[in-house]
Design a protein around this motif. Structure first.
Motif, PDB file in Angstrom:
ATOM      1  N   MET A   1       0.769  -1.105   0.134  1.00 31.04           N
ATOM      2  CA  MET A   1       0.108  -0.223   0.292  1.00 31.04           C
ATOM      3  C   MET A   1       0.840   0.914   0.108  1.00 31.04           C
ATOM      4  N   TYR A   2       1.721   1.119   0.437  1.00 30.18           N
ATOM      5  CA  TYR A   2       2.928   2.857   0.536  1.00 30.18           C
ATOM      6  C   TYR A   2       3.117   2.788  -0.756  1.00 30.18           C
ATOM      7  N   TYR A   3       3.855   1.782  -1.349  1.00 24.80           N
ATOM      8  CA  TYR A   3       4.079   2.088  -3.198  1.00 24.80           C
ATOM      9  C   TYR A   3       3.077   1.939  -4.097  1.00 24.80           C
ATOM     10  N   LEU A   4       2.202   1.667  -3.769  1.00 27.81           N
ATOM     11  CA  LEU A   4       0.740   1.918  -3.959  1.00 27.81           C
ATOM     12  C   LEU A   4       0.213   3.552  -4.409  1.00 27.81           C
ATOM     13  N   SER A   5       0.209   4.059  -2.893  1.00 30.67           N
ATOM     14  CA  SER A   5       0.350   5.075  -2.142  1.00 30.67           C
ATOM     15  C   SER A   5       0.827   6.437  -3.083  1.00 30.67           C
ATOM     16  N   LEU A   6       2.400   6.383  -3.564  1.00 23.82           N
ATOM     17  CA  LEU A   6       3.334   7.381  -3.800  1.00 23.82           C
ATOM     18  C   LEU A   6       3.357   7.513  -5.255  1.00 23.82           C
ATOM     19  N   ALA A   7       2.693   6.393  -5.778  1.00 19.96           N
ATOM     20  CA  ALA A   7       2.784   5.475  -7.061  1.00 19.96           C
ATOM     21  C   ALA A   7       1.447   6.608  -8.073  1.00 19.96           C
ATOM     22  N   LEU A   8       0.683   6.405  -6.794  1.00 23.11           N
ATOM     23  CA  LEU A   8      -0.749   7.552  -7.147  1.00 23.11           C
ATOM     24  C   LEU A   8      -1.018   8.310  -7.724  1.00 23.11           C
ATOM     25  N   VAL A   9       0.223   8.861  -6.584  1.00 20.35           N
ATOM     26  CA  VAL A   9       0.272  11.220  -6.352  1.00 20.35           C
ATOM     27  C   VAL A   9       1.251  11.049  -7.765  1.00 20.35           C
ATOM     28  N   ALA A  10       1.757   9.870  -8.121  1.00 20.73           N
ATOM     29  CA  ALA A  10       3.179  10.326  -9.520  1.00 20.73           C
ATOM     30  C   ALA A  10       2.060  10.443 -10.115  1.00 20.73           C
ATOM     31  N   VAL A  11       1.433   9.840 -10.885  1.00 22.63           N
ATOM     32  CA  VAL A  11       1.040   9.188 -12.237  1.00 22.63           C
ATOM     33  C   VAL A  11      -0.340  10.040 -12.350  1.00 22.63           C
ATOM     34  N   VAL A  12      -1.115  11.048 -11.161  1.00 23.71           N
ATOM     35  CA  VAL A  12      -1.554  11.802 -11.212  1.00 23.71           C
ATOM     36  C   VAL A  12      -0.778  13.177 -11.478  1.00 23.71           C
ATOM     37  N   ALA A  13      -0.234  14.093 -10.701  1.00 23.25           N
ATOM     38  CA  ALA A  13       0.715  14.449 -11.682  1.00 23.25           C
ATOM     39  C   ALA A  13       0.731  14.505 -13.042  1.00 23.25           C
ATOM     40  N   GLY A  14       1.364  13.557 -13.106  1.00 22.09           N
ATOM     41  CA  GLY A  14       1.925  13.824 -14.912  1.00 22.09           C
ATOM     42  C   GLY A  14       0.531  14.087 -15.329  1.00 22.09           C
ATOM     43  N   VAL A  15      -0.654  12.994 -15.100  1.00 23.27           N
ATOM     44  CA  VAL A  15      -2.120  13.207 -16.205  1.00 23.27           C
ATOM     45  C   VAL A  15      -1.720  14.527 -16.353  1.00 23.27           C
ATOM     46  N   ALA A  16      -1.878  15.388 -15.120  1.00 21.98           N
ATOM     47  CA  ALA A  16      -2.090  17.164 -14.835  1.00 21.98           C
ATOM     48  C   ALA A  16      -0.763  17.090 -15.372  1.00 21.98           C
ATOM     49  N   MET A  17      -0.724  16.923 -15.731  1.00 15.83           N
ATOM     50  CA  MET A  17       0.902  18.892 -16.580  1.00 15.83           C
ATOM     51  C   MET A  17       0.657  18.560 -17.976  1.00 15.83           C
ATOM     52  N   LEU A  18      -0.163  16.670 -17.599  1.00 11.78           N
ATOM     53  CA  LEU A  18      -0.144  16.531 -19.800  1.00 11.78           C
ATOM     54  C   LEU A  18      -0.822  17.421 -20.312  1.00 11.78           C
ATOM     55  N   VAL A  19      -2.480  17.226 -19.323  1.00  5.29           N
ATOM     56  CA  VAL A  19      -3.621  17.915 -19.920  1.00  5.29           C
ATOM     57  C   VAL A  19      -3.050  19.288 -19.718  1.00  5.29           C
ATOM     58  N   PHE A  20      -2.222  20.027 -18.487  1.00  2.00           N
ATOM     59  CA  PHE A  20      -1.704  21.934 -19.632  1.00  2.00           C
ATOM     60  C   PHE A  20      -0.516  21.797 -19.966  1.00  2.00           C
ATOM     61  N   SER A  21       0.126  20.391 -20.576  1.00  2.25           N
ATOM     62  CA  SER A  21       1.559  21.006 -21.016  1.00  2.25           C
ATOM     63  C   SER A  21       1.604  22.367 -22.449  1.00  2.25           C
ATOM     64  N   LYS A  22       0.304  22.731 -22.673  1.00  4.78           N
ATOM     65  CA  LYS A  22       0.623  23.685 -23.963  1.00  4.78           C
ATOM     66  C   LYS A  22       0.335  24.349 -23.525  1.00  4.78           C
ATOM     67  N   ARG A  23      -0.363  24.931 -22.640  1.00  3.97           N
ATOM     68  CA  ARG A  23      -0.249  26.323 -21.807  1.00  3.97           C
ATOM     69  C   ARG A  23       1.189  26.602 -20.593  1.00  3.97           C
ATOM     70  N   LEU A  24       1.531  25.540 -19.818  1.00  3.69           N
ATOM     71  CA  LEU A  24       2.533  25.476 -19.951  1.00  3.69           C
ATOM     72  C   LEU A  24       3.578  26.270 -20.963  1.00  3.69           C
ATOM     73  N   ALA A  25       3.820  25.123 -22.118  1.00  7.76           N
ATOM     74  CA  ALA A  25       4.538  25.233 -22.945  1.00  7.76           C
ATOM     75  C   ALA A  25       4.179  27.037 -23.293  1.00  7.76           C
ATOM     76  N   ARG A  26       3.505  27.959 -23.610  1.00  9.73           N
ATOM     77  CA  ARG A  26       3.147  29.115 -24.401  1.00  9.73           C
ATOM     78  C   ARG A  26       3.479  30.200 -22.913  1.00  9.73           C
ATOM     79  N   LEU A  27       3.585  29.961 -21.676  1.00 10.55           N
ATOM     80  CA  LEU A  27       4.236  30.594 -20.886  1.00 10.55           C
ATOM     81  C   LEU A  27       5.575  31.000 -20.653  1.00 10.55           C
ATOM     82  N   MET A  28       6.121  29.247 -21.073  1.00 10.44           N
ATOM     83  CA  MET A  28       7.421  29.513 -20.903  1.00 10.44           C
ATOM     84  C   MET A  28       7.890  30.007 -22.389  1.00 10.44           C
ATOM     85  N   ARG A  29       7.137  30.443 -23.070  1.00 11.02           N
ATOM     86  CA  ARG A  29       7.818  30.524 -24.941  1.00 11.02           C
ATOM     87  C   ARG A  29       8.290  29.523 -25.140  1.00 11.02           C
ATOM     88  N   ASP A  30       8.063  28.653 -25.427  1.00 11.61           N
ATOM     89  CA  ASP A  30       8.679  27.872 -26.292  1.00 11.61           C
ATOM     90  C   ASP A  30       8.120  27.344 -27.336  1.00 11.61           C
TER      91      ASP A  30
END
Length: 490
Positions: A461-490
């Motif tokens: 359960m310890y390993y799965l809990s940390l895994a869930l935090v990382a995967v959720v954060a990764g999906v959120a980053m993916l959803v907002f990747s274009k917006r972040l790229a615009r802020l970076m002037r990428d």
């Protein structure tokens, strides 16, 4: 013609500036000392005194390990400031390496815990001075080049990191066998000495990179700094003395305080950058907004990744069958799967980033890294289930975990160094390299304290809990990747 050919060869290193070879070699030996010692640190802290160890409980040892690793990177912010304002990157790297060597030498003295704590403190201080500045010099070699070539250069540099890590993890744990702890710590000191020699002999190839402070203190600023720094240092020392005298100071409480500090420092620094002018242009501040999100993603990544020297090393020692064809593999060797994989894959990724150019943006790379590192702990949870009871699992479980983590690492670590160099305000270039390492500090300290959960929840359960935090954060980053790229002037 022969002379021209010789000049061309002198200026290139795998197609990159010749100065990269100097920095590659210096970092390689520093990482030899760092990762070699790290591979046995938790084992030393938990080993009973009759075997020459410190006899700490597992939870306490992992907490100490977490805040020690965090301190190495937490002090990088101060190291970047000292470089920017006083020493310049070149001298900061030299002095930092010397302090690191003194720290490993202290740990090699078999005269009790005092030398161990002194050694860990010196290594953290020296690393804070060296780490951000050697990375900043790498970026300075590419100050007139495009982003893809700089990403490629950092990937080659990162290969040097892992060549050193591989050698250190092979040599130091092997020397430690038979409880020869201090002999192993001495080997780490020798490694850092080789790194200093490499740096001194090869500095001429840097061609001016990192030679001077970016924003040297004026006499007025120097006086103001002295007025603030000295009373602050005295107050901190007094507070520690009073805490010790009260009888309430314990290792566990001290690690918790340092964990809180690792969160407060980056929050305060970002608040400082976003308030007042500080010679930061509006465009630079917009890019900093994007960088804050990349910073948070990196902290989550390192929270999981750097458990290699803590939770995963203990799992290797206690729950893994390390006998291969009649040979007992030292627990510290297992993590070397990561170093071998990076040595093989770093040049491949360097080439991929050049060919992909701007088609794969930084936010997308970070998103992939988070999902991959989360999946590695899903595998780890399965290994923990297989190791239930008194059973020991095949070493292939840990090898699989490290291979998956390596892929994630190559998506975020060299890219993170590069994007930090790119998004840093001009007046804070070297300090911002220190800020990147603050993400590592924050993740490591939280990861060290998170291990305390294992006393109340099952390991799967310890390993799965940390895994869930990382995967959720990764999906959120993916959803907002274009917006972040615009802020970076990428």
């Amino acid at each position: 013609m022969e002379s021209e050919t010789r000049v061309v060869r002198e200026r290139t290193f795998f197609g990159h500036p010749r100065g990269l070879a100097t920095l590659f070699g210096t970092e390689m030996w520093e990482r030899f000392s760092y990762y070699g010692m790290r591979a046995i640190l938790v084992l030393f802290l938990t080993a009973p005194p009759v075997r020459g160890g410190m006899g700490l409980p597992n939870v306490t040892a992992v907490g100490v390990y977490g805040v020690y690793i965090a301190s190495v990177y937490l002090l990088a912010l101060a190291g970047g400031w000292i470089s920017d304002r006083i020493l310049g990157p070149r001298r900061a790297v030299l002095y930092g390496g010397a302090v690191i060597m003194a720290g490993h030498t202290s740990m090699a003295v078999p005269a009790g815990g005092g030398f161990v704590w002194l050694g860990l403190t010196l290594i953290a201080l020296g690393s804070g001075l060296m780490k951000p500045n050697i990375s900043a010099i790498v970026g300075d070699l590419y100050r007139h080049e495009d982003d893809a070539r700089r990403d490629s250069g950092y990937s080659v540099f990162y290969m040097g990191v892992n060549v050193g890590a591989f050698a250190g993890i092979q040599v130091v744990p092997w020397l430690q066998r038979g409880d020869r702890w201090h002999l192993a710590f001495g080997a780490a000191a020798v490694g850092m000495a080789f790194g200093l020699l490499q740096y001194v002999l090869g500095r001429r190839h840097l061609k001016g990179a990192g030679e001077h402070p970016e924003h040297r203190l004026t006499p007025e600023e120097r006086a103001r700094f002295t007025r603030i720094a000295l009373p602050t240092a005295v107050a901190a020392a007094t507070a520690m003395a009073l805490w010790a005298a009260s009888g309430t100071l314990t290792l566990d409480r001290f690690t918790i305080v340092l964990t809180v500090l690792s969160a407060v420092v980056p929050a305060a620094y970002f608040a400082f950058l976003f308030t007042g002018t500080h010679e930061i242009t509006p465009e630079e501040r917009t890019r900093l907004t994007a960088y804050v999100w990349l910073f948070a993603a990196a902290a989550i990544f390192w929270m999981i990744y750097d458990q290699a020297g803590g939770a995963l090393t203990l799992f290797a020692q206690e729950r893994t069958d390390l006998n291969i064809l009649g040979f007992d593999v030292p627990p510290g060797w297992v993590s070397n799967v990561n170093s071998v994989a990076i040595i093989i894959l770093a040049p491949v990724f360097a080439e991929i980033w050049i060919k992909a150019g701007d088609r794969i943006g930084t936010p997308l790379k970070f998103a992939v890294a988070l999902v991959v590192i989360g999946l590695s702990f899903v595998v780890m949870a399965a290994a923990a289930v297989a190791a239930s009871g008194t059973a020991k699992v095949s070493i292939m479980w840990l090898i699989s975990v490290y291979l998956v983590q390596t892929i994630g690492e190559l998506f975020i670590s060299p890219v993170g160094l590069s994007v930090t160099n790119k998004l840093a305000p001009h007046a804070f270039v070297n300090q911002m390299m220190g800020v990147w390492f603050l993400a590592v500090a924050l993740g490591d300290s939280i990861g060290g304290q998170a291990y305390r959960l294992t006393s109340v929840i099952p390991m799967p359960m310890y390993y799965l809990s940390l895994a869930l935090v990382a995967v959720v954060a990764g999906v959120a980053m993916l959803v907002f990747s274009k917006r972040l790229a615009r802020l970076m002037r990428d």
